[in-house]
Design an enzyme around this catalytic site. Sequence first.
Site, PDB file in Angstrom:
ATOM      1  N   TRP A  31       0.820  -1.217   0.000  1.00 26.58           N
ATOM      2  CA  TRP A  31       0.000   0.000   0.000  1.00 26.58           C
ATOM      3  C   TRP A  31       0.848   1.260   0.000  1.00 26.58           C
ATOM      4  O   TRP A  31       0.571   2.203  -0.749  1.00 26.58           O
ATOM      5  CB  TRP A  31      -1.006  -0.003   1.153  1.00 26.58           C
ATOM      6  CG  TRP A  31      -2.099  -0.998   0.916  1.00 26.58           C
ATOM      7  CD1 TRP A  31      -2.346  -2.142   1.626  1.00 26.58           C
ATOM      8  CD2 TRP A  31      -3.068  -0.975  -0.141  1.00 26.58           C
ATOM      9  NE1 TRP A  31      -3.409  -2.812   1.084  1.00 26.58           N
ATOM     10  CE2 TRP A  31      -3.868  -2.128  -0.006  1.00 26.58           C
ATOM     11  CE3 TRP A  31      -3.331  -0.092  -1.208  1.00 26.58           C
ATOM     12  CZ2 TRP A  31      -4.919  -2.419  -0.866  1.00 26.58           C
ATOM     13  CZ3 TRP A  31      -4.392  -0.391  -2.072  1.00 26.58           C
ATOM     14  CH2 TRP A  31      -5.161  -1.533  -1.895  1.00 26.58           C
ATOM     15  N   ASP A  47      -1.706   6.665   6.174  1.00 23.06           N
ATOM     16  CA  ASP A  47      -2.799   5.819   5.693  1.00 23.06           C
ATOM     17  C   ASP A  47      -3.147   4.856   6.827  1.00 23.06           C
ATOM     18  O   ASP A  47      -2.390   3.948   7.138  1.00 23.06           O
ATOM     19  CB  ASP A  47      -2.347   5.054   4.439  1.00 23.06           C
ATOM     20  CG  ASP A  47      -3.425   4.097   3.921  1.00 23.06           C
ATOM     21  OD1 ASP A  47      -4.525   4.019   4.518  1.00 23.06           O
ATOM     22  OD2 ASP A  47      -3.154   3.417   2.902  1.00 23.06           O
ATOM     23  N   LYS A  86     -12.639  -1.241   6.194  1.00 19.55           N
ATOM     24  CA  LYS A  86     -11.927  -2.242   6.991  1.00 19.55           C
ATOM     25  C   LYS A  86     -12.411  -2.231   8.447  1.00 19.55           C
ATOM     26  O   LYS A  86     -12.583  -3.267   9.046  1.00 19.55           O
ATOM     27  CB  LYS A  86     -10.412  -1.993   6.960  1.00 19.55           C
ATOM     28  CG  LYS A  86      -9.838  -1.716   5.576  1.00 19.55           C
ATOM     29  CD  LYS A  86      -9.457  -2.968   4.793  1.00 19.55           C
ATOM     30  CE  LYS A  86      -9.330  -2.701   3.311  1.00 19.55           C
ATOM     31  NZ  LYS A  86      -8.038  -2.231   2.879  1.00 19.55           N
TER      32      LYS A  86
HETATM   33  C1  LIG Z   1      -7.577  -1.556   1.572  1.00 20.07           C
HETATM   34  C2  LIG Z   1      -6.494  -0.536   1.710  1.00 20.07           C
HETATM   35  C3  LIG Z   1      -6.377   0.537   0.802  1.00 20.07           C
HETATM   36  C4  LIG Z   1      -7.258   0.681  -0.414  1.00 20.07           C
HETATM   37  O1  LIG Z   1      -8.509   1.081  -0.115  1.00 20.07           O
HETATM   38  P1  LIG Z   1      -9.553   1.399  -1.300  1.00 20.07           P
HETATM   39  O2  LIG Z   1     -10.675   1.979  -0.536  1.00 20.07           O
HETATM   40  O3  LIG Z   1      -9.873   0.101  -1.958  1.00 20.07           O
HETATM   41  O4  LIG Z   1      -8.921   2.348  -2.226  1.00 20.07           O
HETATM   42  C5  LIG Z   1      -5.396   1.468   1.022  1.00 20.07           C
HETATM   43  N1  LIG Z   1      -4.558   1.371   2.066  1.00 20.07           N
HETATM   44  C6  LIG Z   1      -4.628   0.356   2.958  1.00 20.07           C
HETATM   45  C7  LIG Z   1      -3.686   0.298   4.104  1.00 20.07           C
HETATM   46  C8  LIG Z   1      -5.595  -0.628   2.791  1.00 20.07           C
HETATM   47  O5  LIG Z   1      -5.674  -1.637   3.662  1.00 20.07           O
END
Ligand SMILES: *Cc1c(COP(=O)(O)O)cnc(C)c1O
Length: 360
Positions: free
Chosen positions: A103, A172, A196
């Site tokens: 990521w 993030d 998540k």
């Molecule tokens: C799932 C995830 C993403 C991507 O998320 P989207 O909403 O599908 O763009 C980005 N960063 C992390 C750490 C993730 O777990």
Amino acid sequence: MSYRAFNFSPGPAMLPNEVMEQAMQEFMDWNGTGMSVMEIGHRTNAFIDIAKHAEQSLRSLVSIPDDYHVLFLAGGATLQFSVAPMNLLRGRKSAGYIVTGIWSGKAQKIAEPYTEVKTICSSQATGYRSIPARESWQLDDDMAYCFYTENETVGGVEFQSVPDIDVPLVCDMTSSILSRPIDISKYGAIIAGAQKNVAPAGMTIVIVDKSLCEQVLPGTPDLLNYQLQAEHDCMLNTPPTFNWYMAGLMFDWIKNEGGLEVMAERNLRKSEGLYQLIDSSGFYSNEVDRSCRSRMNVVFYLPNEELTSLFIRQSEEAGLFALKGHKAAGGIRASLYNAMPSSGIDSLVSFMTEFELQHG
Ligand SMILES: *Cc1c(COP(=O)(O)O)cnc(C)c1O
């Protein structure tokens, strides 16, 4: 209550039964309106109350100071990999990235059109199993921000403390937000896709220091402008209203459970249960450095592909779902967000113990 599986999906992921039940009860008739939250306009008083309540609830849960915007935006976390540089460069020449997995690597690549992207450190060469030592990080005065991914959802690598540097941190937190207390003052911005640990897919939460987003890159679309969105309460256009409502229910649930300290304690206990089993077995293995093992996504391997496939098939038969690892990592991944009850871990541990006895 209807049957609920133990769903170890990395995302979209399971939500607490209490949240789902409340949404179900209110589904057709929100608060005596005779309408679903899904069916009411975003500019109605009813929805504005829902939206304000969610924001206040998040602010009090995390103790977010007034000098931060809290934004509920459409689009996923990946979109924010472009939007963050558009808003946060402030005329500076570069941005730094700490690369500890797929990521953060993706975030760095996506930022390339907007600025000179620098690698502060990277664990790619060693297969994303550790976080490079602080002494090895390459920092420059001209970096507008330092981006990192608190929890790498694919590799199962998680920062256990906030990086100690002078550059504003952009984090993030998609797969770790609300899993433990957050000291917001240490961050310039936090981005988190909702699917998540917060709500259904399609919305991203952004918490950003107001002083860092006063100067956008020329050409930035209004809808992607943090300050403009904040000035319009994230209603420049129709926001993801139902997700926003669900996020509010989730914040209230966390508060009722005892708050982020309680989440932290539970999440630690859940993941430790699995790591203990893995470490004490000669059959399962985890290759992540112990100092940065993820509490949210426990990645582990079996001795070969045949056993891995059999494990996935038989675990589903046992009511344990979505344990297949990401295609880039292989193996097994158990995602243990706030909604995963400890009984889910107990079932998984029993299943794994039994599976090892039969095949080890
Ligand atoms: C799932 C995830 C993403 C991507 O998320 P989207 O909403 O599908 O763009 C980005 N960063 C992390 C750490 C993730 O777990």
